[in-house]
Design an enzyme around this catalytic site. Structure first.
Site, short mmCIF file in Angstrom:
data_model
loop_
_atom_site.label_atom_id
_atom_site.label_comp_id
_atom_site.label_asym_id
_atom_site.label_seq_id
_atom_site.Cartn_x
_atom_site.Cartn_y
_atom_site.Cartn_z
N HIS A 95 0.86 -0.94 0.06
CA HIS A 95 0.17 0.24 -0.13
C HIS A 95 1.27 1.09 0.26
CE1 HIS A 95 -3.18 3.03 1.24
NE2 HIS A 95 -3.94 2.52 1.03
N GLU A 164 -3.66 2.56 -6.37
CA GLU A 164 -4.54 3.34 -6.14
C GLU A 164 -2.93 4.66 -6.33
OE1 GLU A 164 -7.00 2.22 -1.97
OE2 GLU A 164 -5.06 2.54 -2.26
N GLY A 170 -7.57 9.16 0.96
CA GLY A 170 -7.77 11.04 1.50
C GLY A 170 -8.25 11.97 0.91
N GLY A 225 -12.30 3.05 -0.16
CA GLY A 225 -11.90 3.94 2.19
C GLY A 225 -13.29 4.09 2.43
O1 LIG Z 1 -6.23 3.87 0.71
C1 LIG Z 1 -7.77 4.33 0.32
C2 LIG Z 1 -8.29 2.03 0.25
O2 LIG Z 1 -6.57 1.76 0.44
C3 LIG Z 1 -8.16 4.62 -0.48
O3 LIG Z 1 -9.06 5.82 1.09
P1 LIG Z 1 -9.82 6.70 0.30
O4 LIG Z 1 -10.98 5.69 -0.53
O5 LIG Z 1 -11.14 6.98 1.93
O6 LIG Z 1 -9.02 7.52 -0.39
#
Ligand SMILES: O=C(CO)COP(=O)(O)O
Length: 247
Positions: A95, A164, A170, A225
């Site tokens: 991640h 991602e 976030g 998330g």
């Molecule tokens: O890091 C995330 C999931 O692993 C993504 O988070 P968000 O969708 O809150 O931006």
């Protein structure tokens, strides 16, 4: 049209009681819909047995957010074999937060993915650019991350590649759909013949994200998330993912 796939990670955001409440009040009442998406909830280590127990016979599964590459004398770490033994089905590797905070590089992520696979877990291989970048640079980074992790997986191994962009996580902004489509195409080209990973997008996903990405490229689904922790947002995303006539 195949049903999309989805997963979530609570990161370190929910404690024990909060996780129990979230599972009981938000996930389990939606277990039918989530089960159709093969939904996996990736939890912190101490909460994994809770997830496994609560999700029994629901169609939902439990994943870890990290793993170590070997069993044995590595104080403070958790092996893939132990995760499998307690009932996890998936484990996230690489991640963006771990790459940034713990300097996890592509080779370590690849070792973790291989260990997960050898233990019968599905590695969720997270890839993505740390800083906002143009298409060429983004595609180059993601290609390198994905190919390093995928090439040593055993033939036929289950795997998820989760794109991602670190800057989107976030934030209020997802990747631009055309740029994400270029990433997906690079991921498809970079996938070795012996594996067939599920390809997901994550980072600031809300209702509408999947449709706008999917209009341009055949994403298999999205990782959630914040959207998975809010019942109303989750309902909107589920409605979109499961609507029968998607373009
Ligand atoms: O890091 C995330 C999931 O692993 C993504 O988070 P968000 O969708 O809150 O931006």
């Amino acid at each position: 049209m195949t049903t999309p796939v989805s997963l979530t990670s609570t990161k370190m955001n929910l404690g024990l009681r909060q996780t129990e409440n979230w599972i009981d009040d938000v996930l389990l009442p939606r277990a039918n819909a989530l089960g159709r998406l093969h939904f996996c909830a990736c939890l912190p280590y101490p909460l994994l047995p809770l997830g496994v127990r609560r999700f029994e016979k629901t169609g939902l599964t439990t994943g870890a957010q990290n793993v170590w590459c070997e069993a044995g004398a590595v104080t403070g770490e958790v092996s893939a074999g132990l995760l499998a033994e307690i009932g996890c089905t998936h484990v996230m590797v690489g991640h963006a937060e771990r790459r940034r905070l713990f300097a996890e590089d592509d080779r370590l992520v690849a070792r973790k993915a291989r260990a997960a696979s050898a233990a019968g877990l599905t590695p969720v291989i997270c890839v993505g650019e740390q800083e906002r970048a143009g298409r060429t640079e983004t595609v180059t980074q993601v290609r390198r991350q994905a190919s390093t992790a995928l090439r040593d997986l055993p033939a036929g191994a289950a795997a998820v590649v989760l794109y991602e962009p670190a800057w989107a996580i976030g934030s209020a902004q997802t990747a631009e759909p055309h740029q994400a489509a270029a990433v997906l195409s690079a991921l498809q080209q970079e996938t070795p013949d012996h594996v067939n990973p599920t390809l997901l997008y994550g980072g600031a996903v809300t209702a509408g994200t999947y449709s706008s990405l999917r209009r341009l490229a055949p994403w298999d689904g999205v990782a959630l998330g914040r959207a998975a922790q809010d019942a109303a947002m989750l309902d909107d995303v589920l409605g979109e993912l499961l609507e029968p006539a998607r373009p």
